[in-house]
Motif scaffolding. Structure first.
Motif, PDB file in Angstrom:
ATOM      1  N   TYR A 203      13.632  64.894 -20.657  1.00 58.80           N
ATOM      2  CA  TYR A 203      14.490  65.412 -19.582  1.00 58.80           C
ATOM      3  C   TYR A 203      14.663  66.909 -19.795  1.00 58.80           C
ATOM      4  O   TYR A 203      14.900  67.374 -20.915  1.00 58.80           O
ATOM      5  CB  TYR A 203      15.845  64.713 -19.628  1.00 58.80           C
ATOM      6  CG  TYR A 203      16.877  65.247 -18.642  1.00 58.80           C
ATOM      7  CD1 TYR A 203      17.158  64.558 -17.471  1.00 58.80           C
ATOM      8  CD2 TYR A 203      17.586  66.424 -18.893  1.00 58.80           C
ATOM      9  CE1 TYR A 203      18.101  65.033 -16.561  1.00 58.80           C
ATOM     10  CE2 TYR A 203      18.519  66.915 -17.994  1.00 58.80           C
ATOM     11  CZ  TYR A 203      18.777  66.218 -16.833  1.00 58.80           C
ATOM     12  OH  TYR A 203      19.713  66.699 -15.952  1.00 58.80           O
ATOM     13  N   LEU A 204      14.575  67.666 -18.706  1.00 59.76           N
ATOM     14  CA  LEU A 204      14.842  69.101 -18.722  1.00 59.76           C
ATOM     15  C   LEU A 204      15.723  69.425 -17.533  1.00 59.76           C
ATOM     16  O   LEU A 204      15.405  69.058 -16.396  1.00 59.76           O
ATOM     17  CB  LEU A 204      13.532  69.891 -18.628  1.00 59.76           C
ATOM     18  CG  LEU A 204      13.648  71.410 -18.422  1.00 59.76           C
ATOM     19  CD1 LEU A 204      14.314  72.071 -19.613  1.00 59.76           C
ATOM     20  CD2 LEU A 204      12.272  72.016 -18.154  1.00 59.76           C
ATOM     21  N   GLY A 205      16.856  70.081 -17.785  1.00 57.16           N
ATOM     22  CA  GLY A 205      17.736  70.404 -16.676  1.00 57.16           C
ATOM     23  C   GLY A 205      18.676  71.546 -17.005  1.00 57.16           C
ATOM     24  O   GLY A 205      18.855  71.915 -18.173  1.00 57.16           O
ATOM     25  N   ARG A 206      19.252  72.107 -15.968  1.00 57.40           N
ATOM     26  CA  ARG A 206      20.307  73.102 -16.115  1.00 57.40           C
ATOM     27  C   ARG A 206      21.502  72.575 -15.330  1.00 57.40           C
ATOM     28  O   ARG A 206      21.467  72.503 -14.104  1.00 57.40           O
ATOM     29  CB  ARG A 206      19.836  74.469 -15.595  1.00 57.40           C
ATOM     30  CG  ARG A 206      20.760  75.607 -15.991  1.00 57.40           C
ATOM     31  CD  ARG A 206      20.271  76.955 -15.463  1.00 57.40           C
ATOM     32  NE  ARG A 206      19.086  77.435 -16.167  1.00 57.40           N
ATOM     33  CZ  ARG A 206      17.919  77.658 -15.584  1.00 57.40           C
ATOM     34  NH1 ARG A 206      17.783  77.428 -14.295  1.00 57.40           N
ATOM     35  NH2 ARG A 206      16.888  78.117 -16.281  1.00 57.40           N
ATOM     36  N   LEU A 207      22.552  72.190 -16.073  1.00 58.09           N
ATOM     37  CA  LEU A 207      23.650  71.411 -15.499  1.00 58.09           C
ATOM     38  C   LEU A 207      24.980  72.147 -15.613  1.00 58.09           C
ATOM     39  O   LEU A 207      25.151  73.016 -16.481  1.00 58.09           O
ATOM     40  CB  LEU A 207      23.754  70.065 -16.222  1.00 58.09           C
ATOM     41  CG  LEU A 207      22.485  69.195 -16.175  1.00 58.09           C
ATOM     42  CD1 LEU A 207      22.669  67.952 -17.039  1.00 58.09           C
ATOM     43  CD2 LEU A 207      22.162  68.799 -14.740  1.00 58.09           C
ATOM     44  N   VAL A 231       9.671  71.051 -24.864  1.00 56.38           N
ATOM     45  CA  VAL A 231       9.531  72.382 -25.464  1.00 56.38           C
ATOM     46  C   VAL A 231       8.097  72.881 -25.302  1.00 56.38           C
ATOM     47  O   VAL A 231       7.867  74.070 -25.047  1.00 56.38           O
ATOM     48  CB  VAL A 231       9.952  72.346 -26.942  1.00 56.38           C
ATOM     49  CG1 VAL A 231       9.678  73.693 -27.612  1.00 56.38           C
ATOM     50  CG2 VAL A 231      11.432  71.994 -27.068  1.00 56.38           C
ATOM     51  N   HIS A 232       7.128  71.978 -25.432  1.00 57.82           N
ATOM     52  CA  HIS A 232       5.725  72.345 -25.215  1.00 57.82           C
ATOM     53  C   HIS A 232       5.533  72.849 -23.786  1.00 57.82           C
ATOM     54  O   HIS A 232       4.837  73.857 -23.553  1.00 57.82           O
ATOM     55  CB  HIS A 232       4.833  71.127 -25.469  1.00 57.82           C
ATOM     56  CG  HIS A 232       3.370  71.373 -25.263  1.00 57.82           C
ATOM     57  ND1 HIS A 232       2.552  71.870 -26.244  1.00 57.82           N
ATOM     58  CD2 HIS A 232       2.573  71.194 -24.165  1.00 57.82           C
ATOM     59  CE1 HIS A 232       1.314  71.985 -25.786  1.00 57.82           C
ATOM     60  NE2 HIS A 232       1.311  71.585 -24.520  1.00 57.82           N
ATOM     61  N   LEU A 233       6.138  72.188 -22.820  1.00 56.03           N
ATOM     62  CA  LEU A 233       6.055  72.619 -21.426  1.00 56.03           C
ATOM     63  C   LEU A 233       6.650  74.014 -21.256  1.00 56.03           C
ATOM     64  O   LEU A 233       6.064  74.879 -20.587  1.00 56.03           O
ATOM     65  CB  LEU A 233       6.795  71.627 -20.529  1.00 56.03           C
ATOM     66  CG  LEU A 233       6.838  71.957 -19.043  1.00 56.03           C
ATOM     67  CD1 LEU A 233       5.477  71.712 -18.403  1.00 56.03           C
ATOM     68  CD2 LEU A 233       7.907  71.131 -18.328  1.00 56.03           C
ATOM     69  N   VAL A 256       5.131  62.569 -21.687  1.00 54.74           N
ATOM     70  CA  VAL A 256       4.539  63.131 -22.904  1.00 54.74           C
ATOM     71  C   VAL A 256       3.668  62.080 -23.581  1.00 54.74           C
ATOM     72  O   VAL A 256       4.156  61.002 -23.948  1.00 54.74           O
ATOM     73  CB  VAL A 256       5.623  63.600 -23.898  1.00 54.74           C
ATOM     74  CG1 VAL A 256       4.981  64.278 -25.096  1.00 54.74           C
ATOM     75  CG2 VAL A 256       6.633  64.507 -23.214  1.00 54.74           C
ATOM     76  N   GLU A 257       2.388  62.379 -23.726  1.00 52.41           N
ATOM     77  CA  GLU A 257       1.509  61.589 -24.588  1.00 52.41           C
ATOM     78  C   GLU A 257       1.342  62.363 -25.884  1.00 52.41           C
ATOM     79  O   GLU A 257       1.087  63.565 -25.859  1.00 52.41           O
ATOM     80  CB  GLU A 257       0.161  61.365 -23.918  1.00 52.41           C
ATOM     81  CG  GLU A 257       0.239  60.536 -22.642  1.00 52.41           C
ATOM     82  CD  GLU A 257      -1.113  60.372 -21.979  1.00 52.41           C
ATOM     83  OE1 GLU A 257      -2.123  60.825 -22.569  1.00 52.41           O
ATOM     84  OE2 GLU A 257      -1.162  59.810 -20.879  1.00 52.41           O
ATOM     85  N   ARG A 266       0.001  65.731 -26.881  1.00 55.58           N
ATOM     86  CA  ARG A 266      -1.404  65.840 -26.505  1.00 55.58           C
ATOM     87  C   ARG A 266      -1.551  66.152 -25.020  1.00 55.58           C
ATOM     88  O   ARG A 266      -2.461  66.865 -24.613  1.00 55.58           O
ATOM     89  CB  ARG A 266      -2.138  64.535 -26.831  1.00 55.58           C
ATOM     90  CG  ARG A 266      -2.391  64.316 -28.315  1.00 55.58           C
ATOM     91  CD  ARG A 266      -3.070  62.976 -28.534  1.00 55.58           C
ATOM     92  NE  ARG A 266      -3.546  62.818 -29.909  1.00 55.58           N
ATOM     93  CZ  ARG A 266      -4.012  61.678 -30.414  1.00 55.58           C
ATOM     94  NH1 ARG A 266      -4.068  60.587 -29.635  1.00 55.58           N
ATOM     95  NH2 ARG A 266      -4.427  61.622 -31.661  1.00 55.58           N
ATOM     96  N   ASN A 267      -0.665  65.573 -24.221  1.00 54.15           N
ATOM     97  CA  ASN A 267      -0.691  65.812 -22.785  1.00 54.15           C
ATOM     98  C   ASN A 267       0.742  65.784 -22.267  1.00 54.15           C
ATOM     99  O   ASN A 267       1.516  64.888 -22.608  1.00 54.15           O
ATOM    100  CB  ASN A 267      -1.525  64.752 -22.063  1.00 54.15           C
ATOM    101  CG  ASN A 267      -1.637  65.030 -20.580  1.00 54.15           C
ATOM    102  OD1 ASN A 267      -2.112  66.075 -20.171  1.00 54.15           O
ATOM    103  ND2 ASN A 267      -1.184  64.083 -19.762  1.00 54.15           N
ATOM    104  N   VAL A 268       1.091  66.791 -21.489  1.00 56.28           N
ATOM    105  CA  VAL A 268       2.444  66.899 -20.942  1.00 56.28           C
ATOM    106  C   VAL A 268       2.333  67.149 -19.449  1.00 56.28           C
ATOM    107  O   VAL A 268       1.584  68.029 -19.014  1.00 56.28           O
ATOM    108  CB  VAL A 268       3.232  68.055 -21.612  1.00 56.28           C
ATOM    109  CG1 VAL A 268       4.602  68.218 -20.973  1.00 56.28           C
ATOM    110  CG2 VAL A 268       3.372  67.800 -23.110  1.00 56.28           C
ATOM    111  N   GLU A 269       3.088  66.384 -18.647  1.00 54.48           N
ATOM    112  CA  GLU A 269       3.042  66.556 -17.197  1.00 54.48           C
ATOM    113  C   GLU A 269       4.390  66.204 -16.586  1.00 54.48           C
ATOM    114  O   GLU A 269       5.160  65.410 -17.146  1.00 54.48           O
ATOM    115  CB  GLU A 269       1.958  65.683 -16.577  1.00 54.48           C
ATOM    116  CG  GLU A 269       2.171  64.190 -16.789  1.00 54.48           C
ATOM    117  CD  GLU A 269       1.074  63.340 -16.171  1.00 54.48           C
ATOM    118  OE1 GLU A 269       0.169  63.926 -15.547  1.00 54.48           O
ATOM    119  OE2 GLU A 269       1.139  62.112 -16.310  1.00 54.48           O
TER     120      GLU A 269
END
Length: 280
Positions: A203-207, A231-233, A256-257, A266-269
């Protein structure tokens, strides 16, 4: 000479003078950094809207050489995604059982360290702290980045509850999941399946802060590899994220894989759109 500077020069105690001057210099340097970031961002925005650098220079009353210098120097505008001037990176302490020794998860340490390195590379001052086992966290602070899920902190659980679109959910002994209320889709971690998969959800947000006076950047995974993926993203796509949401309130989910041995992504989407919140 400004009135403030006159007051500072009038301080008789040399140690108080040293303390005040040091603090003011630090504040001034942060302001210079953020003004340079803002200036570079304005030039980039105007150019993106179709103005040539020569046109920008003429309209601003500056030379073309100066505009090119501004474009190529100074801190990157996307640093404002993380904070203005400085950030505080907070990661949780853990206690596996009552009375057990307090520890930190390796993935949490890695997430925090990479966020700190990213912020410093963008010209931001950085401090770090831990969310105690009690979960108590002062969220009413500018520049706070909380890498902590609802399981570790009631304060954070209440903060996530202010998201108008994405919901953390847990029923009974079931593992945590994340629901997209716009689509009705429930996102679960592959780590909770049988057999388990090397896949997690972040989860990524600004709340909104509890005091209503600002926003707090929040990062969490259903499990710790999810946080590493977020964090990778940020480290790889921050400019694009900033271009789409700026410093407004928003939230999104990240798939996240990861490597099963190291937990390295390995893979982020993105699993959902970048949802801008009403009123931001």
């Amino acid at each position: 000479m400004s009135v403030d500077l006159e007051h500072i020069r009038a301080i008789d105690d040399p140690f108080e003078l040293l303390r005040v001057v040091t603090g003011r210099l630090a504040d001034a340097q942060r302001e210079v950094t953020e003004l340079a970031r803002l200036r570079r961002g304005v030039v980039q925005d105007l150019h993106a809207k179709g103005m040539s650098y020569a046109q920008i220079a003429e309209a601003a009353g500056l030379s073309r050489g100066r505009i090119h210098q501004i474009r190529q120097s100074g801190p990157a505008p996307e640093g404002a995604f993380l904070g203005i001037g400085g950030v505080i990176v907070a990661t949780p302490l853990r206690q596996d059982a009552p009375g057990a020794r307090t520890v930190v998860a390796v993935d949490d340490v890695t997430s925090g360290k990479r966020l700190e390195d990213l912020a410093r590379s963008l010209g931001l001052d950085v401090t770090s702290e831990h969310v105690p086992v009690s979960g108590d966290l002062d969220l009413n602070r500018d520049g706070l980045i909380a890498v902590c899920g609802p399981r570790m902190s009631e304060d954070m659980e209440a903060t996530y509850g202010r998201d108008p679109i994405l919901r953390w959910e847990k029923q009974g002994d079931e593992p945590w999941a994340l629901r997209d209320t716009r689509t009705g889709v429930v996102h679960r971690s592959g780590m909770d399946e049988d057999p388990a998969r090397s896949q997690d959800v972040g989860y990524l947000g600004r709340l909104p802060r509890p005091d209503g006076e600002g926003l707090v950047l929040t990062i969490a995974g259903i499990h710790t590899p999810g946080s590493l993926g977020v964090v990778h993203l940020l480290a790889n796509d921050l400019a694009q994220l900033f271009g789409r949401v700026g410093t407004k309130g928003f939230s999104t989910l990240v798939g996240v894989e990861f490597d099963p041995d190291t937990h390295e992504p390995r893979n982020v989407e993105l699993l959902t759109p970048l949802y801008l919140h009403d009123g931001s």
